[in-house]
Design a protein around this motif. Structure first.
Motif, PDB file in Angstrom:
ATOM      1  N   ASP A 138       0.770  -1.197  -0.102  1.00  0.00           N
ATOM      2  CA  ASP A 138       0.065   0.120   0.266  1.00  0.00           C
ATOM      3  C   ASP A 138       0.925   1.323   0.040  1.00  0.00           C
ATOM      4  O   ASP A 138       0.621   2.221  -0.815  1.00  0.00           O
ATOM      5  N   THR A 139       1.791   1.296   0.775  1.00  0.00           N
ATOM      6  CA  THR A 139       2.907   2.495   1.012  1.00  0.00           C
ATOM      7  C   THR A 139       3.436   2.533  -0.442  1.00  0.00           C
ATOM      8  O   THR A 139       3.696   3.544  -0.937  1.00  0.00           O
ATOM      9  N   ALA A 140       4.018   1.429  -1.110  1.00  0.00           N
ATOM     10  CA  ALA A 140       4.840   1.456  -2.201  1.00  0.00           C
ATOM     11  C   ALA A 140       3.716   1.990  -3.278  1.00  0.00           C
ATOM     12  O   ALA A 140       4.217   3.023  -4.092  1.00  0.00           O
ATOM     13  N   CYS A 141       2.606   1.715  -3.396  1.00  0.00           N
ATOM     14  CA  CYS A 141       1.637   2.366  -4.438  1.00  0.00           C
ATOM     15  C   CYS A 141       1.497   3.714  -4.217  1.00  0.00           C
ATOM     16  O   CYS A 141       1.329   4.361  -5.340  1.00  0.00           O
ATOM     17  N   GLY A 142       1.536   4.055  -3.016  1.00  0.00           N
ATOM     18  CA  GLY A 142       1.104   5.644  -2.642  1.00  0.00           C
ATOM     19  C   GLY A 142       2.118   6.185  -3.282  1.00  0.00           C
ATOM     20  O   GLY A 142       2.056   7.495  -3.926  1.00  0.00           O
ATOM     21  N   THR A 143       3.438   5.745  -3.129  1.00  0.00           N
ATOM     22  CA  THR A 143       4.597   6.594  -3.608  1.00  0.00           C
ATOM     23  C   THR A 143       4.789   6.339  -5.124  1.00  0.00           C
ATOM     24  O   THR A 143       5.055   7.557  -5.803  1.00  0.00           O
ATOM     25  N   LEU A 144       4.341   5.475  -5.816  1.00  0.00           N
ATOM     26  CA  LEU A 144       4.223   5.532  -7.335  1.00  0.00           C
ATOM     27  C   LEU A 144       3.278   6.226  -7.603  1.00  0.00           C
ATOM     28  O   LEU A 144       3.426   7.032  -8.847  1.00  0.00           O
TER      29      LEU A 144
END
Length: 310
Positions: free
Chosen positions: A289-295
């Motif tokens: 979830d965090t990585a998708c938010g960063t992307l």
């Protein structure tokens, strides 16, 4: 390769566009005047200062691994403003921050790797499980298969009857065991052509073969936690070469934290067609979830997928 060396290699791609910086400060993944923003993680214990200067008053100390928001790096400084819960708290050295995309796991208890998913409710432990379209495999299995150049790698989700091609006329039947990782050469008419570590080729039905996204643990990264793992699918392509080109473009830009990792381009068998997906893995649920938010902050879409583990 250590996490520190990965961070250093990321910097090398940035230095060409930078003015010369002192050697002692050449570890930062952030170029001077190119602010790092979004989700970040501290790569060491650090003192937070009230202003962007070594002489500024210390307001608190934060521990390695603390998740923060980076608000930007004032041009001409090595200091990044950070926030917790949207509230600015001060400045830390830019090289103390890693993009959240670099964080793929925490050390597993007892050094264990991921465990296969539990059977769904109503399904016995001996009944076959539905398999997903992507998987992560132990490092040793990956390293053995990766000695053979190929257009992606697959893992047997269960016992599969296969045929080894010894010569133009000689064939030998054998069984791919669950968890066997092999190199993929191509697929047509429901059969995959595989390159075996012995240097021969084999054919096997595509049913039961799952594309391998990555090994675990990743080079220079801590082991992933036990439990269900996830990946991020960034795109789908009709050939391995197109998928590899997309991977290189991704790691040259928003995915630079993964520049030194094996290409995450994996085969998918769908309705008689061989396709290739590109993405990043493995993650826990919170991390994906965090990585998708960063992307998303970098203008990229991502699709979360569940991974098989072996």
């Amino acid at each position: 390769m250590t996490a520190a060396s990965i961070t250093a290699s990321i910097l090398l791609g940035l230095v060409g566009a930078m003015t010369v910086v002192p050697q002692a400060l050449a570890q930062s993944p952030v170029a001077i005047g190119a602010p790092l923003t979004g989700e970040v993680v501290l790569n060491r214990d650090i003192e937070v200062r009230i202003g962007p200067s070594e002489d500024a008053r210390i307001v608190m100390t934060l521990k390695q691994g603390k998740a923060l928001n980076a608000l930007g790096t004032p041009r001409g400084t090595y200091w990044t403003e950070i926030a917790i819960g949207g509230q600015p708290i001060g400045y830390v050295p830019a090289d103390s921050l890693d993009p959240a995309l670099m964080v793929t796991g925490r050390p597993a208890i007892g050094g264990e790797g991921p465990r296969p998913s539990k059977p769904a409710a109503g399904r016995t432990a001996d009944a076959p499980l539905p398999h997903r379209s992507a998987a992560v495999v132990p490092r040793a299995a990956w390293d053995k298969a990766a000695q053979t150049p190929a257009e992606g790698y697959v893992v047997a989700a269960g016992p599969i009857s296969a045929t080894e091609i010894l010569s133009n006329r000689k064939r030998r039947g054998f069984t791919l065991r669950k968890g066997d990782v092999v190199a993929l050469i191509g697929a047509a008419n429901g059969e995959a052509t595989l390159a075996l570590p012995a240097g021969t080729r084999a054919v096997a039905p595509v049913q039961g073969l799952v594309g391998v996204v990555a090994p675990y643990p990743l080079p220079g990264m801590p082991p992933v936690e036990p439990g269900m793992l996830y990946g991020i699918k960034l795109g789908e392509y009709v050939s391995y070469s197109e998928g590899l080109r997309a991977w290189r473009e991704f790691t040259a830009g928003p995915g630079s934290a993964y520049r030194d990792l094996p290409p995450m381009v994996w085969p998918v068998f769908r309705k008689g067609r061989l396709l290739y997906e590109v993405g990043v893995a493995p993650f826990t649920r919170l991390q994906v979830d965090t990585a998708c938010g960063t992307l998303a902050q970098r203008g990229l879409d991502c699709t979360v997928i569940e991974l098989d583990t072996f």
